[in-house]
Design an enzyme around this catalytic site. Sequence first.
Site, PDB file in Angstrom:
ATOM      1  N   TYR A  54      20.613  87.695  16.282  1.00 49.88           N
ATOM      2  CA  TYR A  54      21.201  86.459  15.745  1.00 49.88           C
ATOM      3  C   TYR A  54      20.094  85.460  15.409  1.00 49.88           C
ATOM      4  CZ  TYR A  54      23.219  81.790  15.793  1.00 49.88           C
ATOM      5  OH  TYR A  54      23.540  80.495  15.471  1.00 49.88           O
ATOM      6  N   LYS A  98      18.604  83.719  11.627  1.00 53.60           N
ATOM      7  CA  LYS A  98      18.378  82.303  11.272  1.00 53.60           C
ATOM      8  C   LYS A  98      16.946  82.117  10.767  1.00 53.60           C
ATOM      9  CE  LYS A  98      22.456  80.706  12.258  1.00 53.60           C
ATOM     10  NZ  LYS A  98      23.362  80.449  11.115  1.00 53.60           N
ATOM     11  N   SER A 148      19.553  76.870  13.847  1.00 49.07           N
ATOM     12  CA  SER A 148      19.792  76.705  15.282  1.00 49.07           C
ATOM     13  C   SER A 148      18.470  76.451  15.998  1.00 49.07           C
ATOM     14  CB  SER A 148      20.423  78.002  15.804  1.00 49.07           C
ATOM     15  OG  SER A 148      20.370  78.050  17.204  1.00 49.07           O
TER      16      SER A 148
HETATM   17  P1  NAD Z   1      32.465  79.603  13.437  1.00 44.77           P
HETATM   18  O1  NAD Z   1      32.479  81.064  13.705  1.00 44.77           O
HETATM   19  O2  NAD Z   1      33.513  78.766  14.057  1.00 44.77           O
HETATM   20  O3  NAD Z   1      32.483  79.340  11.866  1.00 44.77           O
HETATM   21  C1  NAD Z   1      31.877  80.228  10.963  1.00 44.77           C
HETATM   22  C2  NAD Z   1      32.852  80.459   9.811  1.00 44.77           C
HETATM   23  O4  NAD Z   1      32.240  81.333   8.875  1.00 44.77           O
HETATM   24  C3  NAD Z   1      34.152  81.103  10.259  1.00 44.77           C
HETATM   25  O5  NAD Z   1      35.245  80.382   9.733  1.00 44.77           O
HETATM   26  C4  NAD Z   1      34.088  82.512   9.688  1.00 44.77           C
HETATM   27  O6  NAD Z   1      35.369  83.012   9.348  1.00 44.77           O
HETATM   28  C5  NAD Z   1      33.197  82.323   8.482  1.00 44.77           C
HETATM   29  N1  NAD Z   1      32.438  83.508   8.072  1.00 44.77           N
HETATM   30  C6  NAD Z   1      31.682  84.322   8.845  1.00 44.77           C
HETATM   31  N2  NAD Z   1      31.161  85.312   8.097  1.00 44.77           N
HETATM   32  C7  NAD Z   1      31.576  85.100   6.821  1.00 44.77           C
HETATM   33  C8  NAD Z   1      31.374  85.781   5.593  1.00 44.77           C
HETATM   34  N3  NAD Z   1      30.659  86.912   5.537  1.00 44.77           N
HETATM   35  N4  NAD Z   1      31.950  85.287   4.487  1.00 44.77           N
HETATM   36  C9  NAD Z   1      32.702  84.171   4.517  1.00 44.77           C
HETATM   37  N5  NAD Z   1      32.944  83.486   5.663  1.00 44.77           N
HETATM   38  C10 NAD Z   1      32.377  83.945   6.797  1.00 44.77           C
HETATM   39  O7  NAD Z   1      31.013  79.076  13.845  1.00 44.77           O
HETATM   40  P2  NAD Z   1      30.485  77.592  14.008  1.00 44.77           P
HETATM   41  O8  NAD Z   1      30.296  77.337  15.445  1.00 44.77           O
HETATM   42  O9  NAD Z   1      31.284  76.653  13.202  1.00 44.77           O
HETATM   43  O10 NAD Z   1      29.035  77.761  13.371  1.00 44.77           O
HETATM   44  C11 NAD Z   1      28.793  77.505  12.008  1.00 44.77           C
HETATM   45  C12 NAD Z   1      27.347  77.831  11.691  1.00 44.77           C
HETATM   46  O11 NAD Z   1      26.493  77.096  12.567  1.00 44.77           O
HETATM   47  C13 NAD Z   1      27.001  79.311  11.902  1.00 44.77           C
HETATM   48  O12 NAD Z   1      26.106  79.695  10.876  1.00 44.77           O
HETATM   49  C14 NAD Z   1      26.297  79.310  13.237  1.00 44.77           C
HETATM   50  O13 NAD Z   1      25.378  80.358  13.361  1.00 44.77           O
HETATM   51  C15 NAD Z   1      25.589  77.967  13.218  1.00 44.77           C
HETATM   52  N6  NAD Z   1      25.311  77.462  14.575  1.00 44.77           N
HETATM   53  C16 NAD Z   1      26.350  77.322  15.444  1.00 44.77           C
HETATM   54  C17 NAD Z   1      26.089  76.880  16.730  1.00 44.77           C
HETATM   55  C18 NAD Z   1      27.219  76.712  17.721  1.00 44.77           C
HETATM   56  O14 NAD Z   1      26.954  76.560  18.901  1.00 44.77           O
HETATM   57  N7  NAD Z   1      28.473  76.724  17.325  1.00 44.77           N
HETATM   58  C19 NAD Z   1      24.782  76.574  17.109  1.00 44.77           C
HETATM   59  C20 NAD Z   1      23.755  76.721  16.189  1.00 44.77           C
HETATM   60  C21 NAD Z   1      24.038  77.168  14.902  1.00 44.77           C
HETATM   61  C1  UD1 Z   2      23.819  79.712  23.268  1.00 42.67           C
HETATM   62  C2  UD1 Z   2      22.910  80.638  22.517  1.00 42.67           C
HETATM   63  C3  UD1 Z   2      22.237  79.860  21.409  1.00 42.67           C
HETATM   64  C4  UD1 Z   2      23.286  79.186  20.534  1.00 42.67           C
HETATM   65  C5  UD1 Z   2      24.132  78.293  21.439  1.00 42.67           C
HETATM   66  C6  UD1 Z   2      25.210  77.579  20.724  1.00 42.67           C
HETATM   67  C7  UD1 Z   2      22.181  82.312  24.175  1.00 42.67           C
HETATM   68  C8  UD1 Z   2      21.032  82.829  24.977  1.00 42.67           C
HETATM   69  N1  UD1 Z   2      21.917  81.212  23.413  1.00 42.67           N
HETATM   70  O1  UD1 Z   2      23.024  78.671  23.845  1.00 42.67           O
HETATM   71  O2  UD1 Z   2      21.458  80.739  20.615  1.00 42.67           O
HETATM   72  O3  UD1 Z   2      22.642  78.408  19.539  1.00 42.67           O
HETATM   73  O4  UD1 Z   2      24.746  79.108  22.444  1.00 42.67           O
HETATM   74  O5  UD1 Z   2      26.280  78.422  20.416  1.00 42.67           O
HETATM   75  O6  UD1 Z   2      23.280  82.840  24.212  1.00 42.67           O
HETATM   76  N2  UD1 Z   2      26.786  78.741  31.333  1.00 42.67           N
HETATM   77  C9  UD1 Z   2      27.360  78.934  32.572  1.00 42.67           C
HETATM   78  N3  UD1 Z   2      28.553  79.600  32.639  1.00 42.67           N
HETATM   79  C10 UD1 Z   2      29.192  80.058  31.523  1.00 42.67           C
HETATM   80  C11 UD1 Z   2      28.609  79.857  30.261  1.00 42.67           C
HETATM   81  C12 UD1 Z   2      27.392  79.190  30.211  1.00 42.67           C
HETATM   82  O7  UD1 Z   2      26.817  78.536  33.596  1.00 42.67           O
HETATM   83  O8  UD1 Z   2      30.269  80.675  31.647  1.00 42.67           O
HETATM   84  C13 UD1 Z   2      25.503  78.030  31.261  1.00 42.67           C
HETATM   85  C14 UD1 Z   2      24.406  78.874  30.658  1.00 42.67           C
HETATM   86  O9  UD1 Z   2      23.768  79.629  31.621  1.00 42.67           O
HETATM   87  C15 UD1 Z   2      23.509  77.786  30.049  1.00 42.67           C
HETATM   88  C16 UD1 Z   2      24.483  76.653  29.695  1.00 42.67           C
HETATM   89  O10 UD1 Z   2      25.676  76.921  30.437  1.00 42.67           O
HETATM   90  O11 UD1 Z   2      22.648  77.307  31.026  1.00 42.67           O
HETATM   91  C17 UD1 Z   2      24.817  76.611  28.224  1.00 42.67           C
HETATM   92  O12 UD1 Z   2      25.213  77.917  27.828  1.00 42.67           O
HETATM   93  P1  UD1 Z   2      25.881  78.200  26.410  1.00 42.67           P
HETATM   94  O13 UD1 Z   2      26.987  77.247  26.175  1.00 42.67           O
HETATM   95  O14 UD1 Z   2      26.183  79.654  26.339  1.00 42.67           O
HETATM   96  O15 UD1 Z   2      24.747  77.814  25.381  1.00 42.67           O
HETATM   97  P2  UD1 Z   2      23.209  78.290  25.336  1.00 42.67           P
HETATM   98  O16 UD1 Z   2      22.978  79.490  26.151  1.00 42.67           O
HETATM   99  O17 UD1 Z   2      22.367  77.089  25.595  1.00 42.67           O
END
Ligand code: NAD
Ligand code: UD1
Length: 341
Positions: A151, A155, A126
């Site tokens: 979190y 990472k 991330s």
């Molecule tokens: P998600 O929660 O939708 O998907 C994660 C999946 O992993 C789920 O299906 C969950 O059931 C499974 N899981 C969790 N713990 C597990 C375990 N111990 N064993 C087996 N399965 C397990 O999340 P996502 O948004 O698809 O994110 C996927 C990856 O990307 C994560 O590692 C997350 O940290 C990373 N990531 C996500 C975002 C985002 O904004 N969504 C941003 C940056 C990084």
């Molecule tokens: C968050 C996580 C980041 C993660 C990313 C993707 C934090 C501090 N960071 O990023 O680690 O990788 O999600 O899952 O939580 N906002 C509003 N109203 C809302 C929700 C969000 O105004 O109800 C604004 C927030 O203040 C921010 C922007 O929308 O400015 C994006 O927020 P969000 O979607 O939560 O993502 P990040 O905070 O950028």
Amino acid sequence: MANILVTGGCGYIGSHTVVELLGDPSCQVTILDNLSNSKRSVLDRIERITSRRPGFVQADIRDGAALSRALGEIRPDAVIHFAGLKAVGESCQKPLEYYDNNVCGSLRLLEAMREHGVKNIVFSSSATVYGTPANPRIPETEPVKRGNSPYAQTKVDIEWMLEDWHRADSSVSVCILRYFNPVGAHQSGLMGEDPLGIPNNLMPYIAQVSVGRLPHLNIWGNDYPTPDGTCIRDYIHVVDLARGHMAALSHCLNRPGLYAYNLGAGRGISVQQIVDAYNAILEKPISYVYGPRRPGDIAEYYADATKAAEELGWRTEHGVEDIVRDTYRWQKANPEGYPGD
Ligand code: NAD
Ligand code: UD1
């Protein structure tokens, strides 16, 4: 292409990546997921979109014996490792659970890969590993910092574990992908983001307001030093992100090494711009109010995405209009998310 194990493949980003993988007829795909944050019915949706059903193992990545069994049977060429817990706020309340699930789970996975000679891994990291960056436009040369949440630190820890494994055995190929803000949904309207409980993130929150599941959006802060006063992020369509994994996987398999790439669109968009774009496609605009700043938010950051473009030949193809249209289509067709438990 190859035989791929996808941990966390039932989740939001994993399921979209599995659809892309299955689009390649030479690719075999097995998902390993404990369904802690996803539903089994996503497998039906994947099948409806691709006319192929991935293999599925319900298991926890912390269960070394189950992982060893699965890897022994599947014998994958590579692992794409999505499984993990991802809620920043929750990680501050439950740090040990996050280290256990994300770090110990990843360690068990790497041990099982080593045991079975699986040498290629693509990992979901991330942009949060950069902490507060020196400049809003972040290149991969920006130093990785001590995580500003448990979190984030998980990472960082996993990235370092992967780097050290590669250093000890250069035949191990590692591709670390640092996502910016993944949003959007599959164009079919069959797959999208389905958070448990009230969403913390902007896009699923807006989506639930737009279908009447939540009354209004709070915009956290309109007094930032940005053109419209709201925060700026790099929102990347989940299908572009999934395709970034295809490019990274191919690179990882064909040119073994240790790589880290930003996956973002390379442009900043404000919260207000997202809300305005969403309202532009709605008959009845969502209501929103300006609230105080959310603790921990940074005013502005976005990816320098040139390294992925140059080395992986990948760049985003979807704009903000695609993002809001696809998000709304998914939420409207599935107001309560995926069916089942
Ligand atoms: P998600 O929660 O939708 O998907 C994660 C999946 O992993 C789920 O299906 C969950 O059931 C499974 N899981 C969790 N713990 C597990 C375990 N111990 N064993 C087996 N399965 C397990 O999340 P996502 O948004 O698809 O994110 C996927 C990856 O990307 C994560 O590692 C997350 O940290 C990373 N990531 C996500 C975002 C985002 O904004 N969504 C941003 C940056 C990084
Ligand atoms: C968050 C996580 C980041 C993660 C990313 C993707 C934090 C501090 N960071 O990023 O680690 O990788 O999600 O899952 O939580 N906002 C509003 N109203 C809302 C929700 C969000 O105004 O109800 C604004 C927030 O203040 C921010 C922007 O929308 O400015 C994006 O927020 P969000 O979607 O939560 O993502 P990040 O905070 O950028």
